[in-house]
Write a protein that holds these residues in place. Structure first.
Motif, PDB file in Angstrom:
ATOM      1  N   GLY A  91       0.792  -1.227   0.000  1.00 53.24           N
ATOM      2  CA  GLY A  91       0.000   0.000   0.000  1.00 53.24           C
ATOM      3  C   GLY A  91       0.819   1.268   0.000  1.00 53.24           C
ATOM      4  N   LYS A  92       2.140   1.130   0.001  1.00 51.41           N
ATOM      5  CA  LYS A  92       3.017   2.307   0.043  1.00 51.41           C
ATOM      6  C   LYS A  92       3.952   2.362  -1.173  1.00 51.41           C
ATOM      7  CE  LYS A  92       1.779   4.124   4.059  1.00 51.41           C
ATOM      8  NZ  LYS A  92       1.355   5.536   4.229  1.00 51.41           N
ATOM      9  N   HIS A  93       3.493   1.837  -2.295  1.00 51.60           N
ATOM     10  CA  HIS A  93       4.345   1.805  -3.494  1.00 51.60           C
ATOM     11  C   HIS A  93       4.754   3.212  -3.936  1.00 51.60           C
ATOM     12  CE1 HIS A  93       3.295  -2.510  -5.031  1.00 51.60           C
ATOM     13  NE2 HIS A  93       3.515  -2.472  -3.727  1.00 51.60           N
ATOM     14  N   LYS A  94       3.808   4.138  -3.925  1.00 52.01           N
ATOM     15  CA  LYS A  94       4.105   5.503  -4.358  1.00 52.01           C
ATOM     16  C   LYS A  94       5.161   6.137  -3.456  1.00 52.01           C
ATOM     17  CE  LYS A  94       1.949  10.056  -5.061  1.00 52.01           C
ATOM     18  NZ  LYS A  94       0.698  10.846  -4.941  1.00 52.01           N
ATOM     19  N   GLU A  95       4.989   5.977  -2.151  1.00 54.88           N
ATOM     20  CA  GLU A  95       5.924   6.563  -1.201  1.00 54.88           C
ATOM     21  C   GLU A  95       7.309   5.921  -1.305  1.00 54.88           C
ATOM     22  OE1 GLU A  95       1.792   7.192   0.450  1.00 54.88           O
ATOM     23  OE2 GLU A  95       2.860   5.567  -0.574  1.00 54.88           O
ATOM     24  N   TYR A 107      22.056   0.356  -6.147  1.00 56.53           N
ATOM     25  CA  TYR A 107      21.021  -0.680  -6.221  1.00 56.53           C
ATOM     26  C   TYR A 107      20.154  -0.532  -4.982  1.00 56.53           C
ATOM     27  CZ  TYR A 107      24.195  -2.832  -2.899  1.00 56.53           C
ATOM     28  OH  TYR A 107      25.000  -3.037  -1.813  1.00 56.53           O
ATOM     29  N   VAL A 108      18.992  -1.167  -4.988  1.00 63.06           N
ATOM     30  CA  VAL A 108      18.080  -1.087  -3.850  1.00 63.06           C
ATOM     31  C   VAL A 108      17.605  -2.500  -3.503  1.00 63.06           C
ATOM     32  CG1 VAL A 108      15.910  -0.148  -2.957  1.00 63.06           C
ATOM     33  CG2 VAL A 108      17.330   1.225  -4.500  1.00 63.06           C
ATOM     34  N   ILE A 109      17.689  -2.836  -2.227  1.00 62.72           N
ATOM     35  CA  ILE A 109      17.221  -4.132  -1.736  1.00 62.72           C
ATOM     36  C   ILE A 109      15.830  -3.961  -1.140  1.00 62.72           C
ATOM     37  CG2 ILE A 109      17.620  -5.989  -0.069  1.00 62.72           C
ATOM     38  CD1 ILE A 109      20.611  -5.300  -0.199  1.00 62.72           C
ATOM     39  N   GLY A 110      14.921  -4.845  -1.506  1.00 61.51           N
ATOM     40  CA  GLY A 110      13.602  -4.899  -0.884  1.00 61.51           C
ATOM     41  C   GLY A 110      13.497  -6.163  -0.053  1.00 61.51           C
ATOM     42  N   SER A 111      13.084  -6.018   1.189  1.00 57.06           N
ATOM     43  CA  SER A 111      12.972  -7.167   2.089  1.00 57.06           C
ATOM     44  C   SER A 111      11.642  -7.137   2.820  1.00 57.06           C
ATOM     45  CB  SER A 111      14.104  -7.169   3.115  1.00 57.06           C
ATOM     46  OG  SER A 111      15.360  -7.277   2.499  1.00 57.06           O
ATOM     47  N   GLN A 144       3.390 -11.057  -0.106  1.00 62.85           N
ATOM     48  CA  GLN A 144       4.211  -9.844  -0.199  1.00 62.85           C
ATOM     49  C   GLN A 144       5.399 -10.036  -1.138  1.00 62.85           C
ATOM     50  OE1 GLN A 144       5.071  -7.316   3.179  1.00 62.85           O
ATOM     51  NE2 GLN A 144       3.728  -8.552   4.480  1.00 62.85           N
ATOM     52  N   VAL A 145       5.975 -11.242  -1.158  1.00 59.79           N
ATOM     53  CA  VAL A 145       7.054 -11.496  -2.117  1.00 59.79           C
ATOM     54  C   VAL A 145       6.544 -11.256  -3.537  1.00 59.79           C
ATOM     55  CG1 VAL A 145       8.625 -13.205  -3.092  1.00 59.79           C
ATOM     56  CG2 VAL A 145       8.252 -13.138  -0.612  1.00 59.79           C
ATOM     57  N   VAL A 146       5.328 -11.733  -3.802  1.00 56.99           N
ATOM     58  CA  VAL A 146       4.738 -11.577  -5.133  1.00 56.99           C
ATOM     59  C   VAL A 146       4.552 -10.102  -5.474  1.00 56.99           C
ATOM     60  CG1 VAL A 146       2.660 -11.965  -6.511  1.00 56.99           C
ATOM     61  CG2 VAL A 146       3.644 -13.841  -5.179  1.00 56.99           C
ATOM     62  N   THR A 147       3.959  -9.343  -4.566  1.00 55.97           N
ATOM     63  CA  THR A 147       3.693  -7.933  -4.877  1.00 55.97           C
ATOM     64  C   THR A 147       4.972  -7.096  -4.839  1.00 55.97           C
ATOM     65  OG1 THR A 147       2.967  -7.575  -2.577  1.00 55.97           O
ATOM     66  CG2 THR A 147       1.261  -7.972  -4.232  1.00 55.97           C
ATOM     67  N   LEU A 148       5.954  -7.508  -4.042  1.00 54.78           N
ATOM     68  CA  LEU A 148       7.274  -6.861  -4.084  1.00 54.78           C
ATOM     69  C   LEU A 148       7.858  -6.997  -5.485  1.00 54.78           C
ATOM     70  CD1 LEU A 148      10.179  -7.323  -1.521  1.00 54.78           C
ATOM     71  CD2 LEU A 148      10.595  -7.542  -3.958  1.00 54.78           C
ATOM     72  N   ALA A 149       7.807  -8.204  -6.019  1.00 51.33           N
ATOM     73  CA  ALA A 149       8.335  -8.433  -7.369  1.00 51.33           C
ATOM     74  C   ALA A 149       7.539  -7.645  -8.395  1.00 51.33           C
ATOM     75  CB  ALA A 149       8.293  -9.922  -7.689  1.00 51.33           C
ATOM     76  N   GLU A 150       6.228  -7.681  -8.283  1.00 48.73           N
ATOM     77  CA  GLU A 150       5.366  -6.999  -9.256  1.00 48.73           C
ATOM     78  C   GLU A 150       5.566  -5.488  -9.228  1.00 48.73           C
ATOM     79  OE1 GLU A 150       1.660 -10.214  -9.356  1.00 48.73           O
ATOM     80  OE2 GLU A 150       1.518  -8.426  -8.103  1.00 48.73           O
ATOM     81  N   SER A 151       5.973  -4.941  -8.081  1.00 48.03           N
ATOM     82  CA  SER A 151       6.194  -3.490  -7.982  1.00 48.03           C
ATOM     83  C   SER A 151       7.369  -3.045  -8.848  1.00 48.03           C
ATOM     84  CB  SER A 151       6.460  -3.093  -6.528  1.00 48.03           C
ATOM     85  OG  SER A 151       7.789  -3.437  -6.135  1.00 48.03           O
TER      86      SER A 151
END
Length: 270
Positions: A91-95, A107-111, A144-151
């Motif tokens: 819910g915070k993709h824009k931010e 590079y940026v790591i998402g966890s 969340q892994v799925v939507t992290l990837a999709e983002s």
């Protein structure tokens, strides 16, 4: 070629002297590409992304000081990549996007550390595992892994199956492999690489992230990898990379990805 892209200064100071302890250890370990990726929640500039009592007590850095440290390092010919490890927050993709694009990260790591209000890898929350349905936690985690990837916001996903940290793992293998499969399918459609992290060897689970079956699925889908130690002290930089390399080769990987100012390059595995 060896990378160690996931490291933290939070137990020390944002100073050149402390940073050098990490880069010197990386040089001794033969690591060609080394980066610092401090937790984003430590910075005042992420207050609009992640808020909870545990995080808010630990928000004490300013990004100006962080960026200044890297520029000072580069001025002193210290070879270090500037990154951030961001808690993926639904819910915070824009931010998240606005924050990431303000800075010239290599590079940026998402966890994923939070499933709702549950800090899955925190000792303060460990008792919660016995109160919760393990299948629900795993389903929500891999959602969340799925939507992290999709983002497509992140270059690397950190410790892909961190959810196993305290050895709470579903006994239903069919269920577990189904979670792996949907994660891998989403990652294969994204720009996001997977790290082989040796940090799990220093945790209760006592094994690498990710699980061998999960990494093999990633390899079959041609998802690139990097190597990381997730060191929070200099001594852990490059720790147990022999095991990470062995696992990578066992599942079929022959190359590794590197990053510089967002540019990806593939090299033969070290």
């Amino acid at each position: 070629m060896l990378t160690d892209y996931h490291n933290h200064l939070e137990k020390g100071t944002l100073t050149l002297d402390y940073l050098r302890k990490f880069t010197e250890q990386a040089a001794q370990k033969g690591i060609d590409h080394f980066g610092i990726s401090e937790h984003a929640y430590h910075f005042y500039q992420t207050a609009n992304i992640l808020q909870n009592d545990w995080v808010n007590e630990r928000r004490y850095y300013d990004m100006k000081d962080y960026v200044k440290l890297f520029h000072a390092a580069w001025d002193h010919n210290i070879d270090v990549k500037m990154s951030i490890e961001m808690d993926y927050t639904p819910g915070k993709h824009k931010e998240m996007d606005q924050f990431i694009n303000q800075y010239d990260f290599d590079y940026v790591i998402g966890s994923i550390h939070w499933v709702g209000d549950f800090g899955i890898d925190l000792s303060e929350y460990k008792h919660e595992w016995d109160k919760r349905d393990i299948h629900e936690v795993y389903t929500a985690y891999f959602d969340q892994v799925v939507t992290l990837a999709e983002s497509n916001l992140f270059d690397i996903v950190g410790h892909l199956d961190l959810v196993k940290i305290f050895k709470y793992v579903p006994k239903d293998e069919e269920f577990l492999l189904a979670q792996y499969e949907r994660a891998v399918n989403a990652l294969a459609e994204s720009k996001t690489c997977v790290e082989i992290s040796t940090a799990g060897l220093r945790k209760p689970v006592g094994e690498l992230y990710p699980d061998k079956r999960l990494l093999e699925m990633c390899c079959n889908k041609k998802i690139p990898i990097v190597l990381s130690s997730d060191a929070h002290v200099p001594e852990d930089v490059g720790a147990d990379f022999d095991q990470a390399l062995k696992l990578a080769r066992e599942v079929g990987y022959q190359s590794i990805m590197t990053f510089s100012k967002g540019e990806r390059k593939e090299f033969p595995l070290g």
